[in-house]
Design an enzyme around this catalytic site. Structure first.
Site, short mmCIF file in Angstrom:
data_model
loop_
_atom_site.label_atom_id
_atom_site.label_comp_id
_atom_site.label_asym_id
_atom_site.label_seq_id
_atom_site.Cartn_x
_atom_site.Cartn_y
_atom_site.Cartn_z
N HIS A 140 -70.15 -4.34 -93.90
CA HIS A 140 -69.84 -5.38 -94.89
C HIS A 140 -70.34 -4.98 -96.27
O HIS A 140 -69.61 -5.10 -97.27
CB HIS A 140 -70.50 -6.70 -94.44
N GLU A 141 -71.59 -4.51 -96.36
CA GLU A 141 -72.15 -4.14 -97.65
C GLU A 141 -71.45 -2.91 -98.23
O GLU A 141 -71.21 -2.83 -99.44
CB GLU A 141 -73.65 -3.88 -97.52
N HIS A 144 -68.23 -3.96 -99.89
CA HIS A 144 -68.37 -4.47 -101.25
C HIS A 144 -68.34 -3.31 -102.25
O HIS A 144 -67.73 -3.41 -103.33
CB HIS A 144 -69.70 -5.23 -101.39
N GLU A 197 -65.99 -11.98 -100.29
CA GLU A 197 -66.50 -12.01 -98.91
C GLU A 197 -65.39 -11.77 -97.90
O GLU A 197 -65.61 -11.09 -96.88
CB GLU A 197 -67.20 -13.33 -98.63
#
Length: 294
Positions: A140-141, A144, A197
């Protein structure tokens, strides 16, 4: 398929509060804002920022060494994830992946542009993520960073400060020697929007599933983070990464596609995957200081 279906539901939503609101990104203007700051410039600033974080934490004896099991565990997970990131951003091929683990009770993780990952040990020591949850969160990070959400947000700031004469410091890093573990207001206060997100959930799940991390861990991961950080409405992880019932349900809805990728990665069919514990506990360790069994 029955096991996968029962696990996809992951029971009823956890009884944890969610972010009451989330910022909306600028949509079609996103690319324009990103273009205000060239990627090479941002990557160079991120590398410098990372080096300052490492040096500052080491100066106050708050940096875990490369031999610490926490650091080894993260590096091994990143090694598994990195090969699947380049399809989302060609620049990844030139990234020099690095990880720093800072001694702190804070529950925090972020991936700077260029593949620099910073983790605060409270995330590992207090939340007790299993390996699948850690892999999903890293994915997820990383997502980004792949989608350049930070570059876009800083471009928005630059657009608002036209005429100032220079791009502001990447994250306004504070002097760790004078203010231990302070990494600056801009990063501490940077809240991702709902669209950010969603992108990070979709891309991060693709990366982590292909790398062999169970995508069902996303549900227990975010429920754990919600429970652990709900009291901190200013800097809590679920407020920096807005987690709503709708987002949780979207994660669950995407599980069938991601389970297929995961099953292929681990050499199984979806129907033969073992049940995933609703609590996220009691998972067999797959990334250890001795290596990966994937």
């Amino acid at each position: 398929m029955a096991a996968a279906t029962s696990n996809a539901a992951m029971a009823a939503p956890a009884a944890t509060p969610f972010a009451p609101s989330a910022q909306i990104r600028f949509g079609a203007n996103g690319a324009m804002f990103r273009n205000l700051i060239p990627s090479p410039m941002l990557d160079a600033q991120a590398a410098e920022e990372f080096n300052q974080i490492v040096a500052g934490a080491a100066h106050v004896n708050r940096l875990y060494s490369a031999t610490d099991d926490r650091v080894k565990r993260l590096k091994m997970a990143i090694d598994l994830l990195a090969p699947y990131a380049s399809k989302w951003n060609d620049q990844v091929k030139s990234w020099k992946w690095e990880v720093a683990v800072v001694k702190s009770p804070d529950i925090r993780m972020y991936c700077l542009p260029g593949g620099k990952v910073v983790v605060y040990s409270g995330l590992l020591d207090r939340v007790k993520l299993n390996d699948d949850e850690l892999g999903v969160l890293l994915g997820h990070e990383i997502a980004h960073a792949l989608r350049e959400h930070v570059r876009e947000r800083l471009g928005e700031q630059q657009a608002a400060q036209m005429g100032a004469g220079s791009i502001p410091q990447l994250f306004g890093l504070a002097d760790l020697g004078a203010a231990p573990l302070g990494i600056g207001e801009q990063l501490v206060e940077m809240k991702y929007g709902r669209a950010d997100e969603t992108e990070a959930d979709v891309i991060g799940a693709d990366i982590s599933s292909r790398a062999g991390f169970d995508p069902r861990a996303a549900v227990t991961l975010w429920d754990k983070l919600a429970a652990a950080t709900r009291a901190n409405k200013d800097q809590g992880f679920i407020y920096m990464h807005p987690y709503s019932p709708a987002r949780r349900q979207d994660i669950v809805k995407r599980l069938p596609d991601n389970l297929a990728l995961y099953a292929k990665a681990v050499g199984k069919t979806v129907a033969t995957l073992p049940d995933y514990p609703a609590s996220g506990h009691s998972r067999t360790t797959k990334v250890t200081s001795q290596g990966s069994s994937r």
